[in-house]
Design a protein around this motif. Structure first.
Motif, PDB file in Angstrom:
ATOM      1  N   ASP A  62       2.047  -3.849 -11.224  1.00  8.26           N
ATOM      2  CA  ASP A  62       2.461  -5.011 -10.408  1.00  8.26           C
ATOM      3  C   ASP A  62       1.791  -4.970  -9.033  1.00  8.26           C
ATOM      4  OD1 ASP A  62       4.011  -5.817 -12.453  1.00  8.26           O
ATOM      5  OD2 ASP A  62       5.912  -5.021 -11.617  1.00  8.26           O
ATOM      6  N   ILE A  63       1.875  -3.781  -8.429  1.00  4.97           N
ATOM      7  CA  ILE A  63       1.284  -3.650  -7.080  1.00  4.97           C
ATOM      8  C   ILE A  63      -0.199  -3.909  -7.117  1.00  4.97           C
ATOM      9  CG2 ILE A  63       0.796  -1.996  -5.204  1.00  4.97           C
ATOM     10  CD1 ILE A  63       3.497  -0.663  -5.907  1.00  4.97           C
ATOM     11  N   ASP A  64      -0.833  -3.316  -8.125  1.00 10.31           N
ATOM     12  CA  ASP A  64      -2.273  -3.530  -8.235  1.00 10.31           C
ATOM     13  C   ASP A  64      -2.575  -5.001  -8.405  1.00 10.31           C
ATOM     14  OD1 ASP A  64      -2.918  -0.914  -7.869  1.00 10.31           O
ATOM     15  OD2 ASP A  64      -3.032  -0.442 -10.028  1.00 10.31           O
ATOM     16  N   SER A  65      -1.671  -5.609  -9.125  1.00  7.76           N
ATOM     17  CA  SER A  65      -1.870  -7.043  -9.351  1.00  7.76           C
ATOM     18  C   SER A  65      -1.743  -7.797  -8.023  1.00  7.76           C
ATOM     19  CB  SER A  65      -0.825  -7.543 -10.353  1.00  7.76           C
ATOM     20  OG  SER A  65      -0.884  -8.933 -10.440  1.00  7.76           O
TER      21      SER A  65
ATOM     22  N   ASN B 295       6.852   5.205 -17.390  1.00  8.66           N
ATOM     23  CA  ASN B 295       6.553   3.847 -17.863  1.00  8.66           C
ATOM     24  C   ASN B 295       6.847   2.832 -16.763  1.00  8.66           C
ATOM     25  OD1 ASN B 295       5.634   4.555 -20.385  1.00  8.66           O
ATOM     26  ND2 ASN B 295       7.667   4.494 -21.320  1.00  8.66           N
ATOM     27  N   ASN B 296       8.024   3.040 -16.102  1.00  2.90           N
ATOM     28  CA  ASN B 296       8.397   2.116 -15.020  1.00  2.90           C
ATOM     29  C   ASN B 296       7.387   2.166 -13.872  1.00  2.90           C
ATOM     30  OD1 ASN B 296      10.674   1.248 -16.337  1.00  2.90           O
ATOM     31  ND2 ASN B 296      12.014   2.779 -15.375  1.00  2.90           N
ATOM     32  N   LEU B 297       7.039   3.404 -13.519  1.00  4.96           N
ATOM     33  CA  LEU B 297       6.087   3.564 -12.428  1.00  4.96           C
ATOM     34  C   LEU B 297       4.751   2.936 -12.789  1.00  4.96           C
ATOM     35  CD1 LEU B 297       6.908   7.224 -11.346  1.00  4.96           C
ATOM     36  CD2 LEU B 297       7.184   5.172  -9.937  1.00  4.96           C
ATOM     37  N   THR B 298       4.384   3.122 -13.957  1.00  2.80           N
ATOM     38  CA  THR B 298       3.120   2.539 -14.410  1.00  2.80           C
ATOM     39  C   THR B 298       3.189   1.026 -14.314  1.00  2.80           C
ATOM     40  OG1 THR B 298       2.840   4.406 -15.899  1.00  2.80           O
ATOM     41  CG2 THR B 298       1.483   2.447 -16.300  1.00  2.80           C
ATOM     42  N   GLN B 299       4.346   0.521 -14.719  1.00  5.17           N
ATOM     43  CA  GLN B 299       4.516  -0.931 -14.664  1.00  5.17           C
ATOM     44  C   GLN B 299       4.480  -1.420 -13.204  1.00  5.17           C
ATOM     45  OE1 GLN B 299       4.565  -2.990 -17.325  1.00  5.17           O
ATOM     46  NE2 GLN B 299       4.389  -4.580 -15.733  1.00  5.17           N
TER      47      GLN B 299
ATOM     48  N   ARG C 148       0.841  -1.195   0.000  1.00  9.25           N
ATOM     49  CA  ARG C 148       0.000   0.000   0.000  1.00  9.25           C
ATOM     50  C   ARG C 148       0.875   1.244   0.000  1.00  9.25           C
ATOM     51  NH1 ARG C 148      -5.177  -0.430  -1.578  1.00  9.25           N
ATOM     52  NH2 ARG C 148      -6.333  -2.019  -0.444  1.00  9.25           N
ATOM     53  N   GLN C 149       1.861   1.166   0.755  1.00  7.61           N
ATOM     54  CA  GLN C 149       2.757   2.327   0.844  1.00  7.61           C
ATOM     55  C   GLN C 149       3.477   2.539  -0.478  1.00  7.61           C
ATOM     56  OE1 GLN C 149       2.912   4.350   3.546  1.00  7.61           O
ATOM     57  NE2 GLN C 149       4.118   5.668   2.189  1.00  7.61           N
ATOM     58  N   ARG C 150       3.949   1.432  -1.004  1.00  7.40           N
ATOM     59  CA  ARG C 150       4.649   1.540  -2.305  1.00  7.40           C
ATOM     60  C   ARG C 150       3.714   2.093  -3.364  1.00  7.40           C
ATOM     61  NH1 ARG C 150       7.179  -3.888  -4.124  1.00  7.40           N
ATOM     62  NH2 ARG C 150       7.590  -2.600  -5.974  1.00  7.40           N
ATOM     63  N   LEU C 151       2.436   1.626  -3.335  1.00  5.73           N
ATOM     64  CA  LEU C 151       1.464   2.126  -4.310  1.00  5.73           C
ATOM     65  C   LEU C 151       1.273   3.623  -4.148  1.00  5.73           C
ATOM     66  CD1 LEU C 151      -0.340   1.006  -6.527  1.00  5.73           C
ATOM     67  CD2 LEU C 151      -2.182   0.796  -4.850  1.00  5.73           C
ATOM     68  N   THR C 152       1.164   4.017  -2.919  1.00  5.71           N
ATOM     69  CA  THR C 152       1.006   5.451  -2.660  1.00  5.71           C
ATOM     70  C   THR C 152       2.234   6.210  -3.139  1.00  5.71           C
ATOM     71  OG1 THR C 152      -0.264   4.891  -0.708  1.00  5.71           O
ATOM     72  CG2 THR C 152       0.543   7.130  -0.835  1.00  5.71           C
ATOM     73  N   ASP C 153       3.394   5.674  -2.805  1.00  7.54           N
ATOM     74  CA  ASP C 153       4.641   6.330  -3.252  1.00  7.54           C
ATOM     75  C   ASP C 153       4.719   6.346  -4.774  1.00  7.54           C
ATOM     76  OD1 ASP C 153       5.249   6.637  -0.621  1.00  7.54           O
ATOM     77  OD2 ASP C 153       6.655   4.944  -0.544  1.00  7.54           O
ATOM     78  N   ASN C 154       4.291   5.236  -5.365  1.00 11.45           N
ATOM     79  CA  ASN C 154       4.341   5.141  -6.834  1.00 11.45           C
ATOM     80  C   ASN C 154       3.460   6.187  -7.475  1.00 11.45           C
ATOM     81  OD1 ASN C 154       3.023   3.892  -9.441  1.00 11.45           O
ATOM     82  ND2 ASN C 154       5.050   2.955  -9.206  1.00 11.45           N
ATOM     83  N   GLU C 155       2.285   6.322  -6.907  1.00 14.06           N
ATOM     84  CA  GLU C 155       1.359   7.337  -7.443  1.00 14.06           C
ATOM     85  C   GLU C 155       1.975   8.723  -7.321  1.00 14.06           C
ATOM     86  OE1 GLU C 155      -2.153   6.653  -5.212  1.00 14.06           O
ATOM     87  OE2 GLU C 155      -2.848   5.019  -6.501  1.00 14.06           O
ATOM     88  N   LYS C 156       2.599   8.952  -6.195  1.00 11.31           N
ATOM     89  CA  LYS C 156       3.235  10.273  -6.009  1.00 11.31           C
ATOM     90  C   LYS C 156       4.358  10.464  -7.013  1.00 11.31           C
ATOM     91  CE  LYS C 156       2.305  10.765  -1.062  1.00 11.31           C
ATOM     92  NZ  LYS C 156       2.874  10.681   0.267  1.00 11.31           N
TER      93      LYS C 156
END
Lengths: 748, 71
Positions: A446-449, A438-442, A292-300
């Motif tokens: 992954d995280i969403d997956s 692109n990487n973040l999206t990927q 969850r944290q990584r997802l949040t960080d990724n979004e940021k």
């Protein structure tokens, strides 16, 4: 018991050195010292008193009495005065009343040295006393003498108290204080009562008895007060109830703590189980949270990268737009400038490169063509005009050249020579950001997956349960903490109460002890008071009767003496029907000697004549000694003064028969009658005669021989009807009743 | 010189013999205690004894404790 064995007097006033050994024979207890008036009787009495009591035994102001011999001339070396009294007690004490008496011999030595001093005033003595010493020695069983540990003052005060000096070393005048004073001295009634009461109380032991009872009664009150205080302070039941309450609360808290501990353990276990289940669901709660944290960080990060990319792309676009526009403008300007410059270059004016040279020609004033240019010639003007035009064209050409340069530069930008780098940078940044996005999206994918793989609802439920358990645990912990604090406080309260209760129990025990003490003291007081009352009543009554009997004995056959009484206006012996001692009303410890007439009327001392007073006082002294069983010497001066006939005889007889060790200082007239002589012969174990050498016939006296030229009194062993070389007086040799002692004793 | 102690002792014996049994105390002990106190008091009369009250208090306390032990 106290008996005097020897009195030695050295250098005391009129005495050079005298030694008296009073009789200690119980069957013949009387010691008679015959001395005419002025022979030193009073001085002898004072010497004994000084020996016993020191300075306070002397009359007058302290230090003023002349102890030293009258013939002594004051000098710096001084002269030593010494009195030594050897006496014996039976060793009895309060605690050894029934023990085997052990006689103890004491020798009391008192000495002082008199030296000269210069008087500072006329009336001051020309001497002073120094080095006064008093020593009490006690004879050991082996015969050696050792100092008594208690000292002179204490022993003498115990044996012969100063307050009772008139009992034991009696000047008859002073003894009459017991009955209101002598003929020449009347004292106040309260003083008489005080002196009499003290003697009664002292000799009967009432004083010490009373003070003992008072002290024990005081202690009883102390015990009672302390016991009451201790009992009051105990309040054991109240404190015990309080302790029980505290202990009850402690138990409750302990139980709750125990329950909470169990509950905490259960909650801990359940929490562990919940966490285990959650971890089983999501691998771990931490991984889920990390995702969850990584997802949040990724979004940021994605958001930031997009923003940066948009910014870079916008900047790149703007740059390109501006360059394109400037390049088109510059191309047009370049063409225009070229068009402007061409005619200039094509003009026939002075070439620009030649213009400075032409200007110098104008300044030198000579043209290359040789014409003068200094004056305002046409040629000079023409030259100047060409120069001005050329200069103007040059400025214009320079401006155009600058424009051309700028336009050429723009042209080069337009050709991408300088803008390419910047555009490349922007493009690269955009490309990097594109890659990152692109990487973040990927990553997000992954995280969403991964997150899609986790059952969010179940995780939330587990988390909720864990949260509740954690809250419950926290609550339990708070309760435990609170209970522990409460338990700590209650334990302190309990300890304090237990301490208080222990103290209260101790106090209770102390109170019980104090009650026992108080009870014991009360018993002692009761015994003492009743014994005291009985002694007081009975012995005072005994004394009262004894005084009356003694007085009656001394006043017997008084009718024959009526004629010789001088004071007919005062009550004579025969008028006194009863004498005795009675307690004063409203007091329990004061007594007064009384003399009632035949009608029962109490006669005040002023109504009683001198002889009666002396006999009354003597009956009191002898009676009190008898009733109190006091065995002590009675050194009496002038005892028979004012008496005569049968009263004198009776008085001497009663004294000899009643007193333990009568040592009487009598005059020749006291022993005039054969009755007295018979009494002396019968009761006297020792006789002495005191002779003042200053009473020699040459001095107007009746002493026959001057055996010592000094102004001294000499003592010999002669009895009342004897004389020797020392004491012979005029007429004695012719008196058939008198006997010369052939073996005259050396003067003492 | 108090020589009347024989009489005092006799009276104290007499009174103690009557009173002490009421307190369940040995009369001889009472007599000894009283005479001990009287002796101290007499010494105090002749020369002040330091702490006499305390001494007498202790004598009474000791006697009371002994009496209670005997009981």
């Amino acid at each position: 018991m106290l008996l005097i064995r020897r009195i030695e007097i050295v250098n005391f006033a009129c005495f050079d050195q005298v030694e008296i050994r009073p009789s200690a024979n119980p069957k013949r207890p009387l010691t008679v010292i015959r001395a005419e008036n002025g022979s030193g009787k009073t001085t002898l009495l004072r010497a004994i008193r000084w020996g016993m009591y020191g300075e306070q035994g002397l009359p007058g102001n302290p230090g003023s009495f002349s102890l030293h011999p009258a013939a002594w001339q004051p000098d710096s070396q001084g002269i030593e005065t010494r009195v030594s009294i050897l006496f014996e007690t039976d060793g009895s004490s309060r605690l050894q009343l029934e023990g085997k008496p052990t006689n103890i011999e004491y020798e009391l030595r008192r000495s002082v040295t008199t030296v000269h001093r210069e008087p500072s005033a006329k009336d001051e003595p020309d001497f002073r006393r120094v080095r006064e010493e008093a020593q009490l020695l006690e004879r050991e069983p082996d015969g050696s003498w050792v100092p008594n540990v208690h000292g002179v003052g204490r022993v003498i005060e115990e044996l012969l108290p100063w307050s009772l000096r008139d009992f034991f070393v009696m000047d008859a005048d002073e003894a009459a204080d017991f009955v209101g004073g002598s003929e020449n001295k009347e004292i106040q009634r309260h003083e008489v009562i005080g002196k009499t009461s003290f003697a009664v109380r002292a000799l009967l032991g009432l004083e010490v008895f009373d003070s003992t009872a008072e002290r024990v009664a005081s202690l009883r009150r102390d015990f009672e007060r302390d016991a009451t205080k201790a009992t009051r302070n105990a309040e054991l039941a109240e404190k015990q109830a309080e302790l029980d309450h505290v202990r009850g609360r402690l138990d409750e808290i302990e139980k709750r703590l125990e329950r909470n501990r169990h509950e905490r353990a259960d909650t801990d276990e359940r929490l562990a189980q919940g966490r285990g289940r959650l971890e089983a669901l999501i691998g771990s709660l931490g991984a889920h949270d990390a995702l969850r944290q990584r997802l949040t960080d990724n979004e940021k990060h994605t958001q930031r990268a997009n923003e940066e990319r948009r910014s870079a792309a916008r900047e790149l676009s703007n740059d390109l737009t501006r360059v394109e526009m400037l390049a088109s403008l510059a191309a047009r300007e370049v063409r225009h400038v070229e068009q402007l410059l061409q005619p200039l270059y094509d003009d026939g004016s002075i070439p620009v490169r030649h213009l400075p040279f032409v200007k110098r020609l104008l300044e030198t004033g000579t043209c290359v063509c040789g014409q003068d240019l200094t004056s305002a010639s046409d040629h000079a003007n023409h030259i100047q005009e060409v120069i001005d035009r050329s200069t103007e064209q040059k400025d214009h050409a320079d401006h155009l050249a600058e424009v051309l340069d700028a336009a050429t530069g723009l042209g080069r930008h337009a050709d991408g020579e300088e803008w390419a780098d910047r555009t490349d940078d922007h493009a690269k940044a955009v490309a990097v950001l594109d890659e990152e996005i692109n990487n973040l999206t990927q990553t997000r994918l992954d995280i969403d997956s991964k997150l899609d793989d986790i059952d969010d609802e179940e995780v939330e439920n587990a988390r909720g349960r864990i949260g509740m358990l954690e809250q419950s645990l926290s609550k339990i912990d708070r309760e435990i903490t609170s209970d522990q604090e409460a338990r700590e406080q209650l334990a302190k309260d309990s300890n304090k109460l237990e301490g208080d209760i222990r103290a209260a129990r101790r106090q209770e025990a102390q109170a019980r002890d104090l009650e026992r003490y108080e009870e014991t003291a009360a018993m002692l007081v009761q015994v003492l008071r009743q014994a005291y009352a009985r002694i007081q009543d009975e012995q005072v009554r005994e004394l009262d009767a004894e005084m009356n009997a003694l007085f009656g004995s001394m006043a017997a056959n008084v009718f024959d003496d009526e004629a010789v009484e001088d004071n007919q206006h005062k009550a004579t012996l025969r008028m006194i029907a009863k004498v005795g001692l009675r307690p004063l009303e409203d007091t329990s410890a004061e007594y007064e000697i009384f003399a009632d007439n035949s009608r029962g009327r109490s006669m005040p001392p002023t109504e009683i004549n001198g002889a009666s007073r002396r006999i009354l006082a003597l009956s009191f002294v002898l009676g009190l000694c008898k009733v109190s069983r006091t065995v002590a010497p009675l050194v009496a001066d002038s005892l028979l003064n004012f008496t005569s006939g049968s009263v004198r005889t009776n008085t001497l007889r009663v004294t000899a028969e009643t007193a333990s060790q009568p040592i009487l200082l009598l005059t020749g007239s006291d022993l005039e009658s054969q009755n007295e002589i018979d009494l002396v012969n019968r009761y006297a174990g020792a006789t002495y005669t005191l002779t003042g050498q200053w009473q020699h016939v040459d001095q107007g006296g009746d002493v026959v021989r001057l055996t010592d030229n000094r102004q001294v009194s000499l003592l010999c062993d002669c009895g009342p009807r004897e004389y020797c070389d020392v004491c012979e007086r005029l007429g004695q040799a012719q008196d058939e009743r008198c006997t010369r002692r052939q073996e005259s004793e050396a003067p003492r | 010189m108090v020589s009347n102690f024989e009489r005092i002792l006799a009276e104290i014996r007499k009174e103690a013999g009557q009173i002490a049994p009421n307190y369940r105390v040995d009369p001889d002990s009472v007599v000894n205690l009283i005479m001990g106190i009287v002796d101290l008091e007499d010494q105090h009369r002749v020369k002040a004894q330091h702490g006499i009250k305390k001494k007498i208090r202790q004598m009474i306390e000791t006697a009371a404790i002994q009496a209670s032990e005997v009981r």
